[in-house]
Structure formats: C-alpha cells, structure tokens
Scaffold this active site. Structure first.
Site, PDB file in Angstrom:
ATOM      1  N   SER A   1       0.858  -1.187   0.000  1.00  0.00           N
ATOM      2  CA  SER A   1       0.000   0.000   0.000  1.00  0.00           C
ATOM      3  C   SER A   1       0.894   1.237   0.000  1.00  0.00           C
ATOM      4  O   SER A   1       2.117   1.131   0.039  1.00  0.00           O
ATOM      5  CB  SER A   1      -0.895   0.009   1.236  1.00  0.00           C
ATOM      6  OG  SER A   1      -0.112   0.361   2.363  1.00  0.00           O
ATOM      7  N   LYS A   2       0.240   2.393  -0.004  1.00  0.00           N
ATOM      8  CA  LYS A   2       0.966   3.665  -0.041  1.00  0.00           C
ATOM      9  C   LYS A   2       2.000   3.784   1.088  1.00  0.00           C
ATOM     10  O   LYS A   2       3.009   4.441   0.936  1.00  0.00           O
ATOM     11  CB  LYS A   2      -0.036   4.819   0.100  1.00  0.00           C
ATOM     12  CG  LYS A   2      -0.727   5.174  -1.198  1.00  0.00           C
ATOM     13  CD  LYS A   2      -0.953   6.684  -1.272  1.00  0.00           C
ATOM     14  CE  LYS A   2      -1.589   7.088  -2.571  1.00  0.00           C
ATOM     15  NZ  LYS A   2      -3.046   6.959  -2.553  1.00  0.00           N
ATOM     16  N   ARG A   3       1.692   3.135   2.223  1.00  0.00           N
ATOM     17  CA  ARG A   3       2.626   3.188   3.344  1.00  0.00           C
ATOM     18  C   ARG A   3       4.020   2.725   2.933  1.00  0.00           C
ATOM     19  O   ARG A   3       5.011   3.095   3.531  1.00  0.00           O
ATOM     20  CB  ARG A   3       2.162   2.229   4.461  1.00  0.00           C
ATOM     21  CG  ARG A   3       1.089   2.729   5.351  1.00  0.00           C
ATOM     22  CD  ARG A   3       0.790   1.714   6.431  1.00  0.00           C
ATOM     23  NE  ARG A   3       0.461   0.380   5.910  1.00  0.00           N
ATOM     24  CZ  ARG A   3       1.200  -0.695   6.083  1.00  0.00           C
ATOM     25  NH1 ARG A   3       2.316  -0.637   6.766  1.00  0.00           N
ATOM     26  NH2 ARG A   3       0.827  -1.863   5.580  1.00  0.00           N
ATOM     27  N   HIS A   4       4.068   1.851   1.917  1.00  0.00           N
ATOM     28  CA  HIS A   4       5.358   1.301   1.508  1.00  0.00           C
ATOM     29  C   HIS A   4       6.102   2.197   0.528  1.00  0.00           C
ATOM     30  O   HIS A   4       7.102   1.799  -0.032  1.00  0.00           O
ATOM     31  CB  HIS A   4       5.151  -0.090   0.883  1.00  0.00           C
ATOM     32  CG  HIS A   4       4.618  -1.096   1.839  1.00  0.00           C
ATOM     33  ND1 HIS A   4       3.304  -1.513   1.820  1.00  0.00           N
ATOM     34  CD2 HIS A   4       5.205  -1.751   2.859  1.00  0.00           C
ATOM     35  CE1 HIS A   4       3.126  -2.402   2.783  1.00  0.00           C
ATOM     36  NE2 HIS A   4       4.249  -2.554   3.434  1.00  0.00           N
ATOM     37  N   GLY A   5       5.591   3.420   0.288  1.00  0.00           N
ATOM     38  CA  GLY A   5       6.261   4.318  -0.665  1.00  0.00           C
ATOM     39  C   GLY A   5       5.548   4.272  -1.999  1.00  0.00           C
ATOM     40  O   GLY A   5       4.362   3.947  -2.062  1.00  0.00           O
TER      41      GLY A   5
END
Ligand code: GLU
Length: 485
Positions: free
Chosen positions: A254-258
């Site tokens: 997800s976006k959390r991973h960049g």
C-alpha cells in the site's frame, strides 16, 4: 488451446494504476500474446460516486506507457462494445429482466433501514446476516403497481440451488464454496445501476472472455458469479486468482510502503522495460529462472502453471537495481533522449551539445545512477548556469592555501589551447600545480574540486573535467577566485 483466447483487464477507475493492477494488465496481456489471442480493456465505472474520467484517462495513459496496448476497448473500439460499463446500462436491464421473467430474480422494495435492522437482528441471533427473502413472493401484479407508482426497487438474484460450488482455478486448483455462503444478492441497485458481480458476468459472457486472471481478493465474489453463469446456462471462463502483492514487511502493498503507482515510477525515472520485467516476477517465473527478460521472451514463456500461489513480495531495491541494468544496456544516444525531459524540467537545457559530448558524458556517468531522476544532479554539475560556490565550498576557500591552488589552476588552463582537457592532461596539470604551489592532499584536492563543481565532494573529477570545456572550467575557476578571501 483450440478456442481463441480472449482476456481482459477490467479496472474500476477510482484511482491510479498501482503495482497490483499493472500486474493484472501484464499477465493478461502476456497470456493473450502467448496464445495469439486478444487483450481487452473494459472500464468498470458503475460506482459513479468513486469513478472518474480523469482516473480512467490516467490508467489508460499508464497502460499505454507500459506498452501493453489493448486490442479492443475504449478509444480503439471492437466488435463487443461499448467497453465502458456506464454505457451498457440497457444491456444489464435486458439481462436482469430475463432473470426476473425466468423466476431467478425479483424486485425487492425493502428500505435500507429495514435491511439494516434485519441484519442487526440476524447477527444478534447468531445467524449469517443474509437477506431473508421477504420480497421473493411479491405477486407480479403488486410489483408492477409499485413500479408504476414510482416506487424504486432493487433487483435481487434468487438463490434457488442451495449447494456447494467448486471452481477449478488455474492458479489455486480446486476451490470450494460451501453451501449457504451468500444470500439473495442485489444485481441492480434501486437507481438502476448494476452491481459488479452482475455486470462482470454479463460482460465477460457477451465479450466472449475465455480466461480471467485477476486478483485473489475477487475469489469471494466468484461464487456469486458462478451462480449467475449457472442461471443463464452459460459456459464459465477459466479463472485464475493471483495472490496478493505484499510489501517488505509482509503486509498488503500500500501507499505506506512508498511509491506504488506506475505513474510515480514513471515520474521517478524508471523505464517501462524494467517495470514490466520486475512486475512479471511478482508471482511468475520463467522455466529457466532467468530474471532479465525482454517482453517478447516473457510472452513466449508465459504459462499460468508457472504462476505461484504464494504471495509475492514487492522489493523496491530490486526494482531499482533492475532499472539500472536496463539503463546501462541502453545505447548512449537513446539514454540521452530519455534523460533530456528530466534534465530540462529541472533547469539545464543542454541544447548545444555535440553527439561526441553526449557519448562521453553518458558513458562517464551512466554507472553512477539507477534512475533517470538520480541522473539530474550529476548532469547538473555539467551545466555552467548551475555553477556557484556553495557554503561548504566557501569554507574550503577560506583555507590559506586555497587561493594559490585555484589561481594556478586558472593560469594553467589559460595557457592551454585545446577545447577540452583530457583525463591524461588533467593528471599532469594536477601534478604540476601540486609542485608549483607546494600544496598536497586534502588542501589541494578540495580546493580544486570547489573550483570545478563549487563544493568539496561529488563525482570523480577525472570523469567530469573531460566533459567540461576549457572555457567553462576557466569561467568556474574565475568565479571561485572572486570568492577567495
Ligand atoms: N473492476 C474490478 C476491479 O477493479 C475487476 C475485477 C475483475 O477482474 O473481475 O477490481
């Protein structure tokens, strides 16, 4: 495979094309190419609150940028259009009417509040929160009257065959759906908009889709789709549900991973070849375990029995490495063509450079960057308009020996006549200045570096100097001298 393979990518245009979506595009595209079949793009935009034309355009732009063009779909047309679900509402109505006429679907006039109350009660009593079938037996005349009076009803599929369903999944093998997992489900909402599970079946059938490779998260939808195929008496396409893509922490990517959207990677200077290649390995592998594969080779080797059922882990470091492999394999002029928009967007124009200079510059620097964006600061140091002595450089110029080093460098350049200083000649010059000024080591090298790049660190000078004209080097040295105390 005797039948003509027809596969599709069916995005809901509610966001950018992400790594997971790009993998669905790529695997379907490769499968179609492998079998000489057709790849279809269908826009699933029935969720009018979340779907936008902008996202549709962006997703199409990203798919085109990846070079994974569709044979049929919006913009290109085809025999089974329209390819945008919002333009197929009359078709869904026709097929929902068929189910109603056959007693396999019915109008439901229960209100949201009523349904919610029933759901709560069922949950409280420990029953699955499924629709209780209240409107199943409304007499047709009563339904007709209600509709005529302007009452709006949803259409529900009537689950008459209570049984276990089994799917022979191309990736996961036999998947069983136990009896009673779902209750009568809505196929057309009361505003007339069809629900995903319904239009997906109608479209896959009418568009003659033979294989469906899609994300694992749709597996739970599949049982409803199997029921619909059965109700219409249609052949079921072969399904293959691909495992989720995880981030390095083993949580769903997800976006959390960049960066996770194709657009982000494009803007960050990744090559489509590297992205396609890396994404192909998210759950698939070539028979000989080779990792660097041209897209034509992937298409030749792509079979669903090599798609892994275990979740794939997205590794941004590996993708970046793969990008550097593709960058380094490019012809210098081709790499320059890809670099120019990035360099120009950030200032330096490089309008008047020769082919020879491009070859030298790209050749010298290409092993020092892994993405096109990383190349920008390296090439920026070659543009005179970007030269200035930075604060760390000013500190070096304050050393007592710096002025004589920079002064000697300027006069030596002034005494030369060639347009460029070769690396050999630069070596000799350095030795001469060290002797004439009696300055060595850090005092010497850092002062010289400031006179060339404005700061005491950065790319190797012996790589840079031959790329800067003598006039440019003199200009820089002159500006540096002006800053010496
Ligand atoms: N519109 C669905 C999605 O974006 C497509 C699912 C399918 O491929 O059937 O997830």
């Amino acid at each position: 495979m005797s039948e003509k393979v027809r596969v599709r990518f069916a995005p809901s245009p509610t966001g950018y094309l992400h790594v997971g979506g790009a993998r669905s595009v790529l695997f379907n595209w490769l499968f179609a190419r492998h079998h000489g079949g057709k790849f279809i793009l269908r826009i699933e935009d029935t969720d009018t609150a979340r779907s936008t034309r902008e996202f549709e355009e962006m997703q199409k732009q990203d798919i085109k940028w990846l070079g994974l063009n569709w044979d049929e779909g919006p913009d290109v047309g085809g025999d089974y259009g329209p390819y945008r679900q919002s333009e197929r509402r009359s078709i869904y109505k026709e097929y929902s009417d068929k189910l109603i006429a056959g007693g396999q679907a019915y109008y439901c006039f229960c209100t949201d509040a009523e349904l919610e109350a029933k759901k709560q009660a069922a949950m409280k009593a420990g029953r699955p929160p499924q629709y209780d079938g209240k409107c199943r037996h409304l007499p047709p005349a009563e339904t007709a009257l209600k509709l005529k009076a302007g009452e709006r009803g949803a259409v529900r599929f009537w689950i008459k065959n209570l049984k276990k369903y089994t799917l022979d999944d191309l990736i996961r093998g036999q998947v069983e759906f136990q009896e009673g997992m779902v209750g009568d489900f809505v196929i057309l909402r009361s505003d007339g908009m069809p629900v995903y599970n319904f239009c997906c079946v109608i479209d896959d059938h009418l568009m003659k889709i033979t294989h469906v490779l899609r994300a694992e998260e749709h597996l739970s939808n599949t049982v409803r789709q199997l029921m619909l195929y059965e109700a219409y008496g249609w052949n079921i396409p072969r399904f293959g549900h691909m495992s989720v893509v995880l981030g390095p922490d083993k949580q769903k990517l997800s976006k959390r991973h960049g960066a996770t959207s194709v657009n982000d990677y494009r803007l960050n200077g990744y090559l489509k070849e590297a992205i396609n290649n890396y994404i192909s390995l998210l759950g698939w592998s070539s028979p000989d375990s080779r990792e660097i594969l041209h897209i034509d080779e992937m298409a030749k080797l792509f079979t669903t029995d090599r798609i892994n059922v275990a979740p794939a882990v997205f590794d941004g470091v590996k993708l970046k490495w793969m990008n550097s492999v593709y960058l380094r394999n490019l012809d210098h002029q081709d790499l320059w063509t890809l670099l120019l928009p990035f360099l120009r967007a950030d200032g330096p124009d490089f309008d008047n450079v020769s082919v020879q200079w491009i070859n030298n510059a790209v050749g010298a620097l290409k092993t020092s960057f892994e993405t096109l964006v990383e190349a920008i600061p390296l090439f920026k140091t070659l543009s005179d308009s970007n030269f200035s002595v930075e604060p760390e450089g000013v500190e070096v110029l304050a050393w007592p020996t710096s002025k004589s080093v920079v002064g000697a460098w300027f006069s030596t350049l002034n005494g030369k006549s060639e347009e460029f200083i070769s690396d050999v000649s630069f070596n000799e010059i350095q030795k001469q200045i060290q002797t004439s000024c009696g300055v060595k080591g850090k005092e010497f090298f850092q002062a010289l570096r400031v006179a060339i790049v404005g700061k005491p660190h950065g790319t190797e000078l012996k790589q840079l100097v031959p790329l800067l004209s003598r006039a440019s080097l003199m200009n820089r040295a002159q500006k540096t001298l002006e800053q010496c105390p």
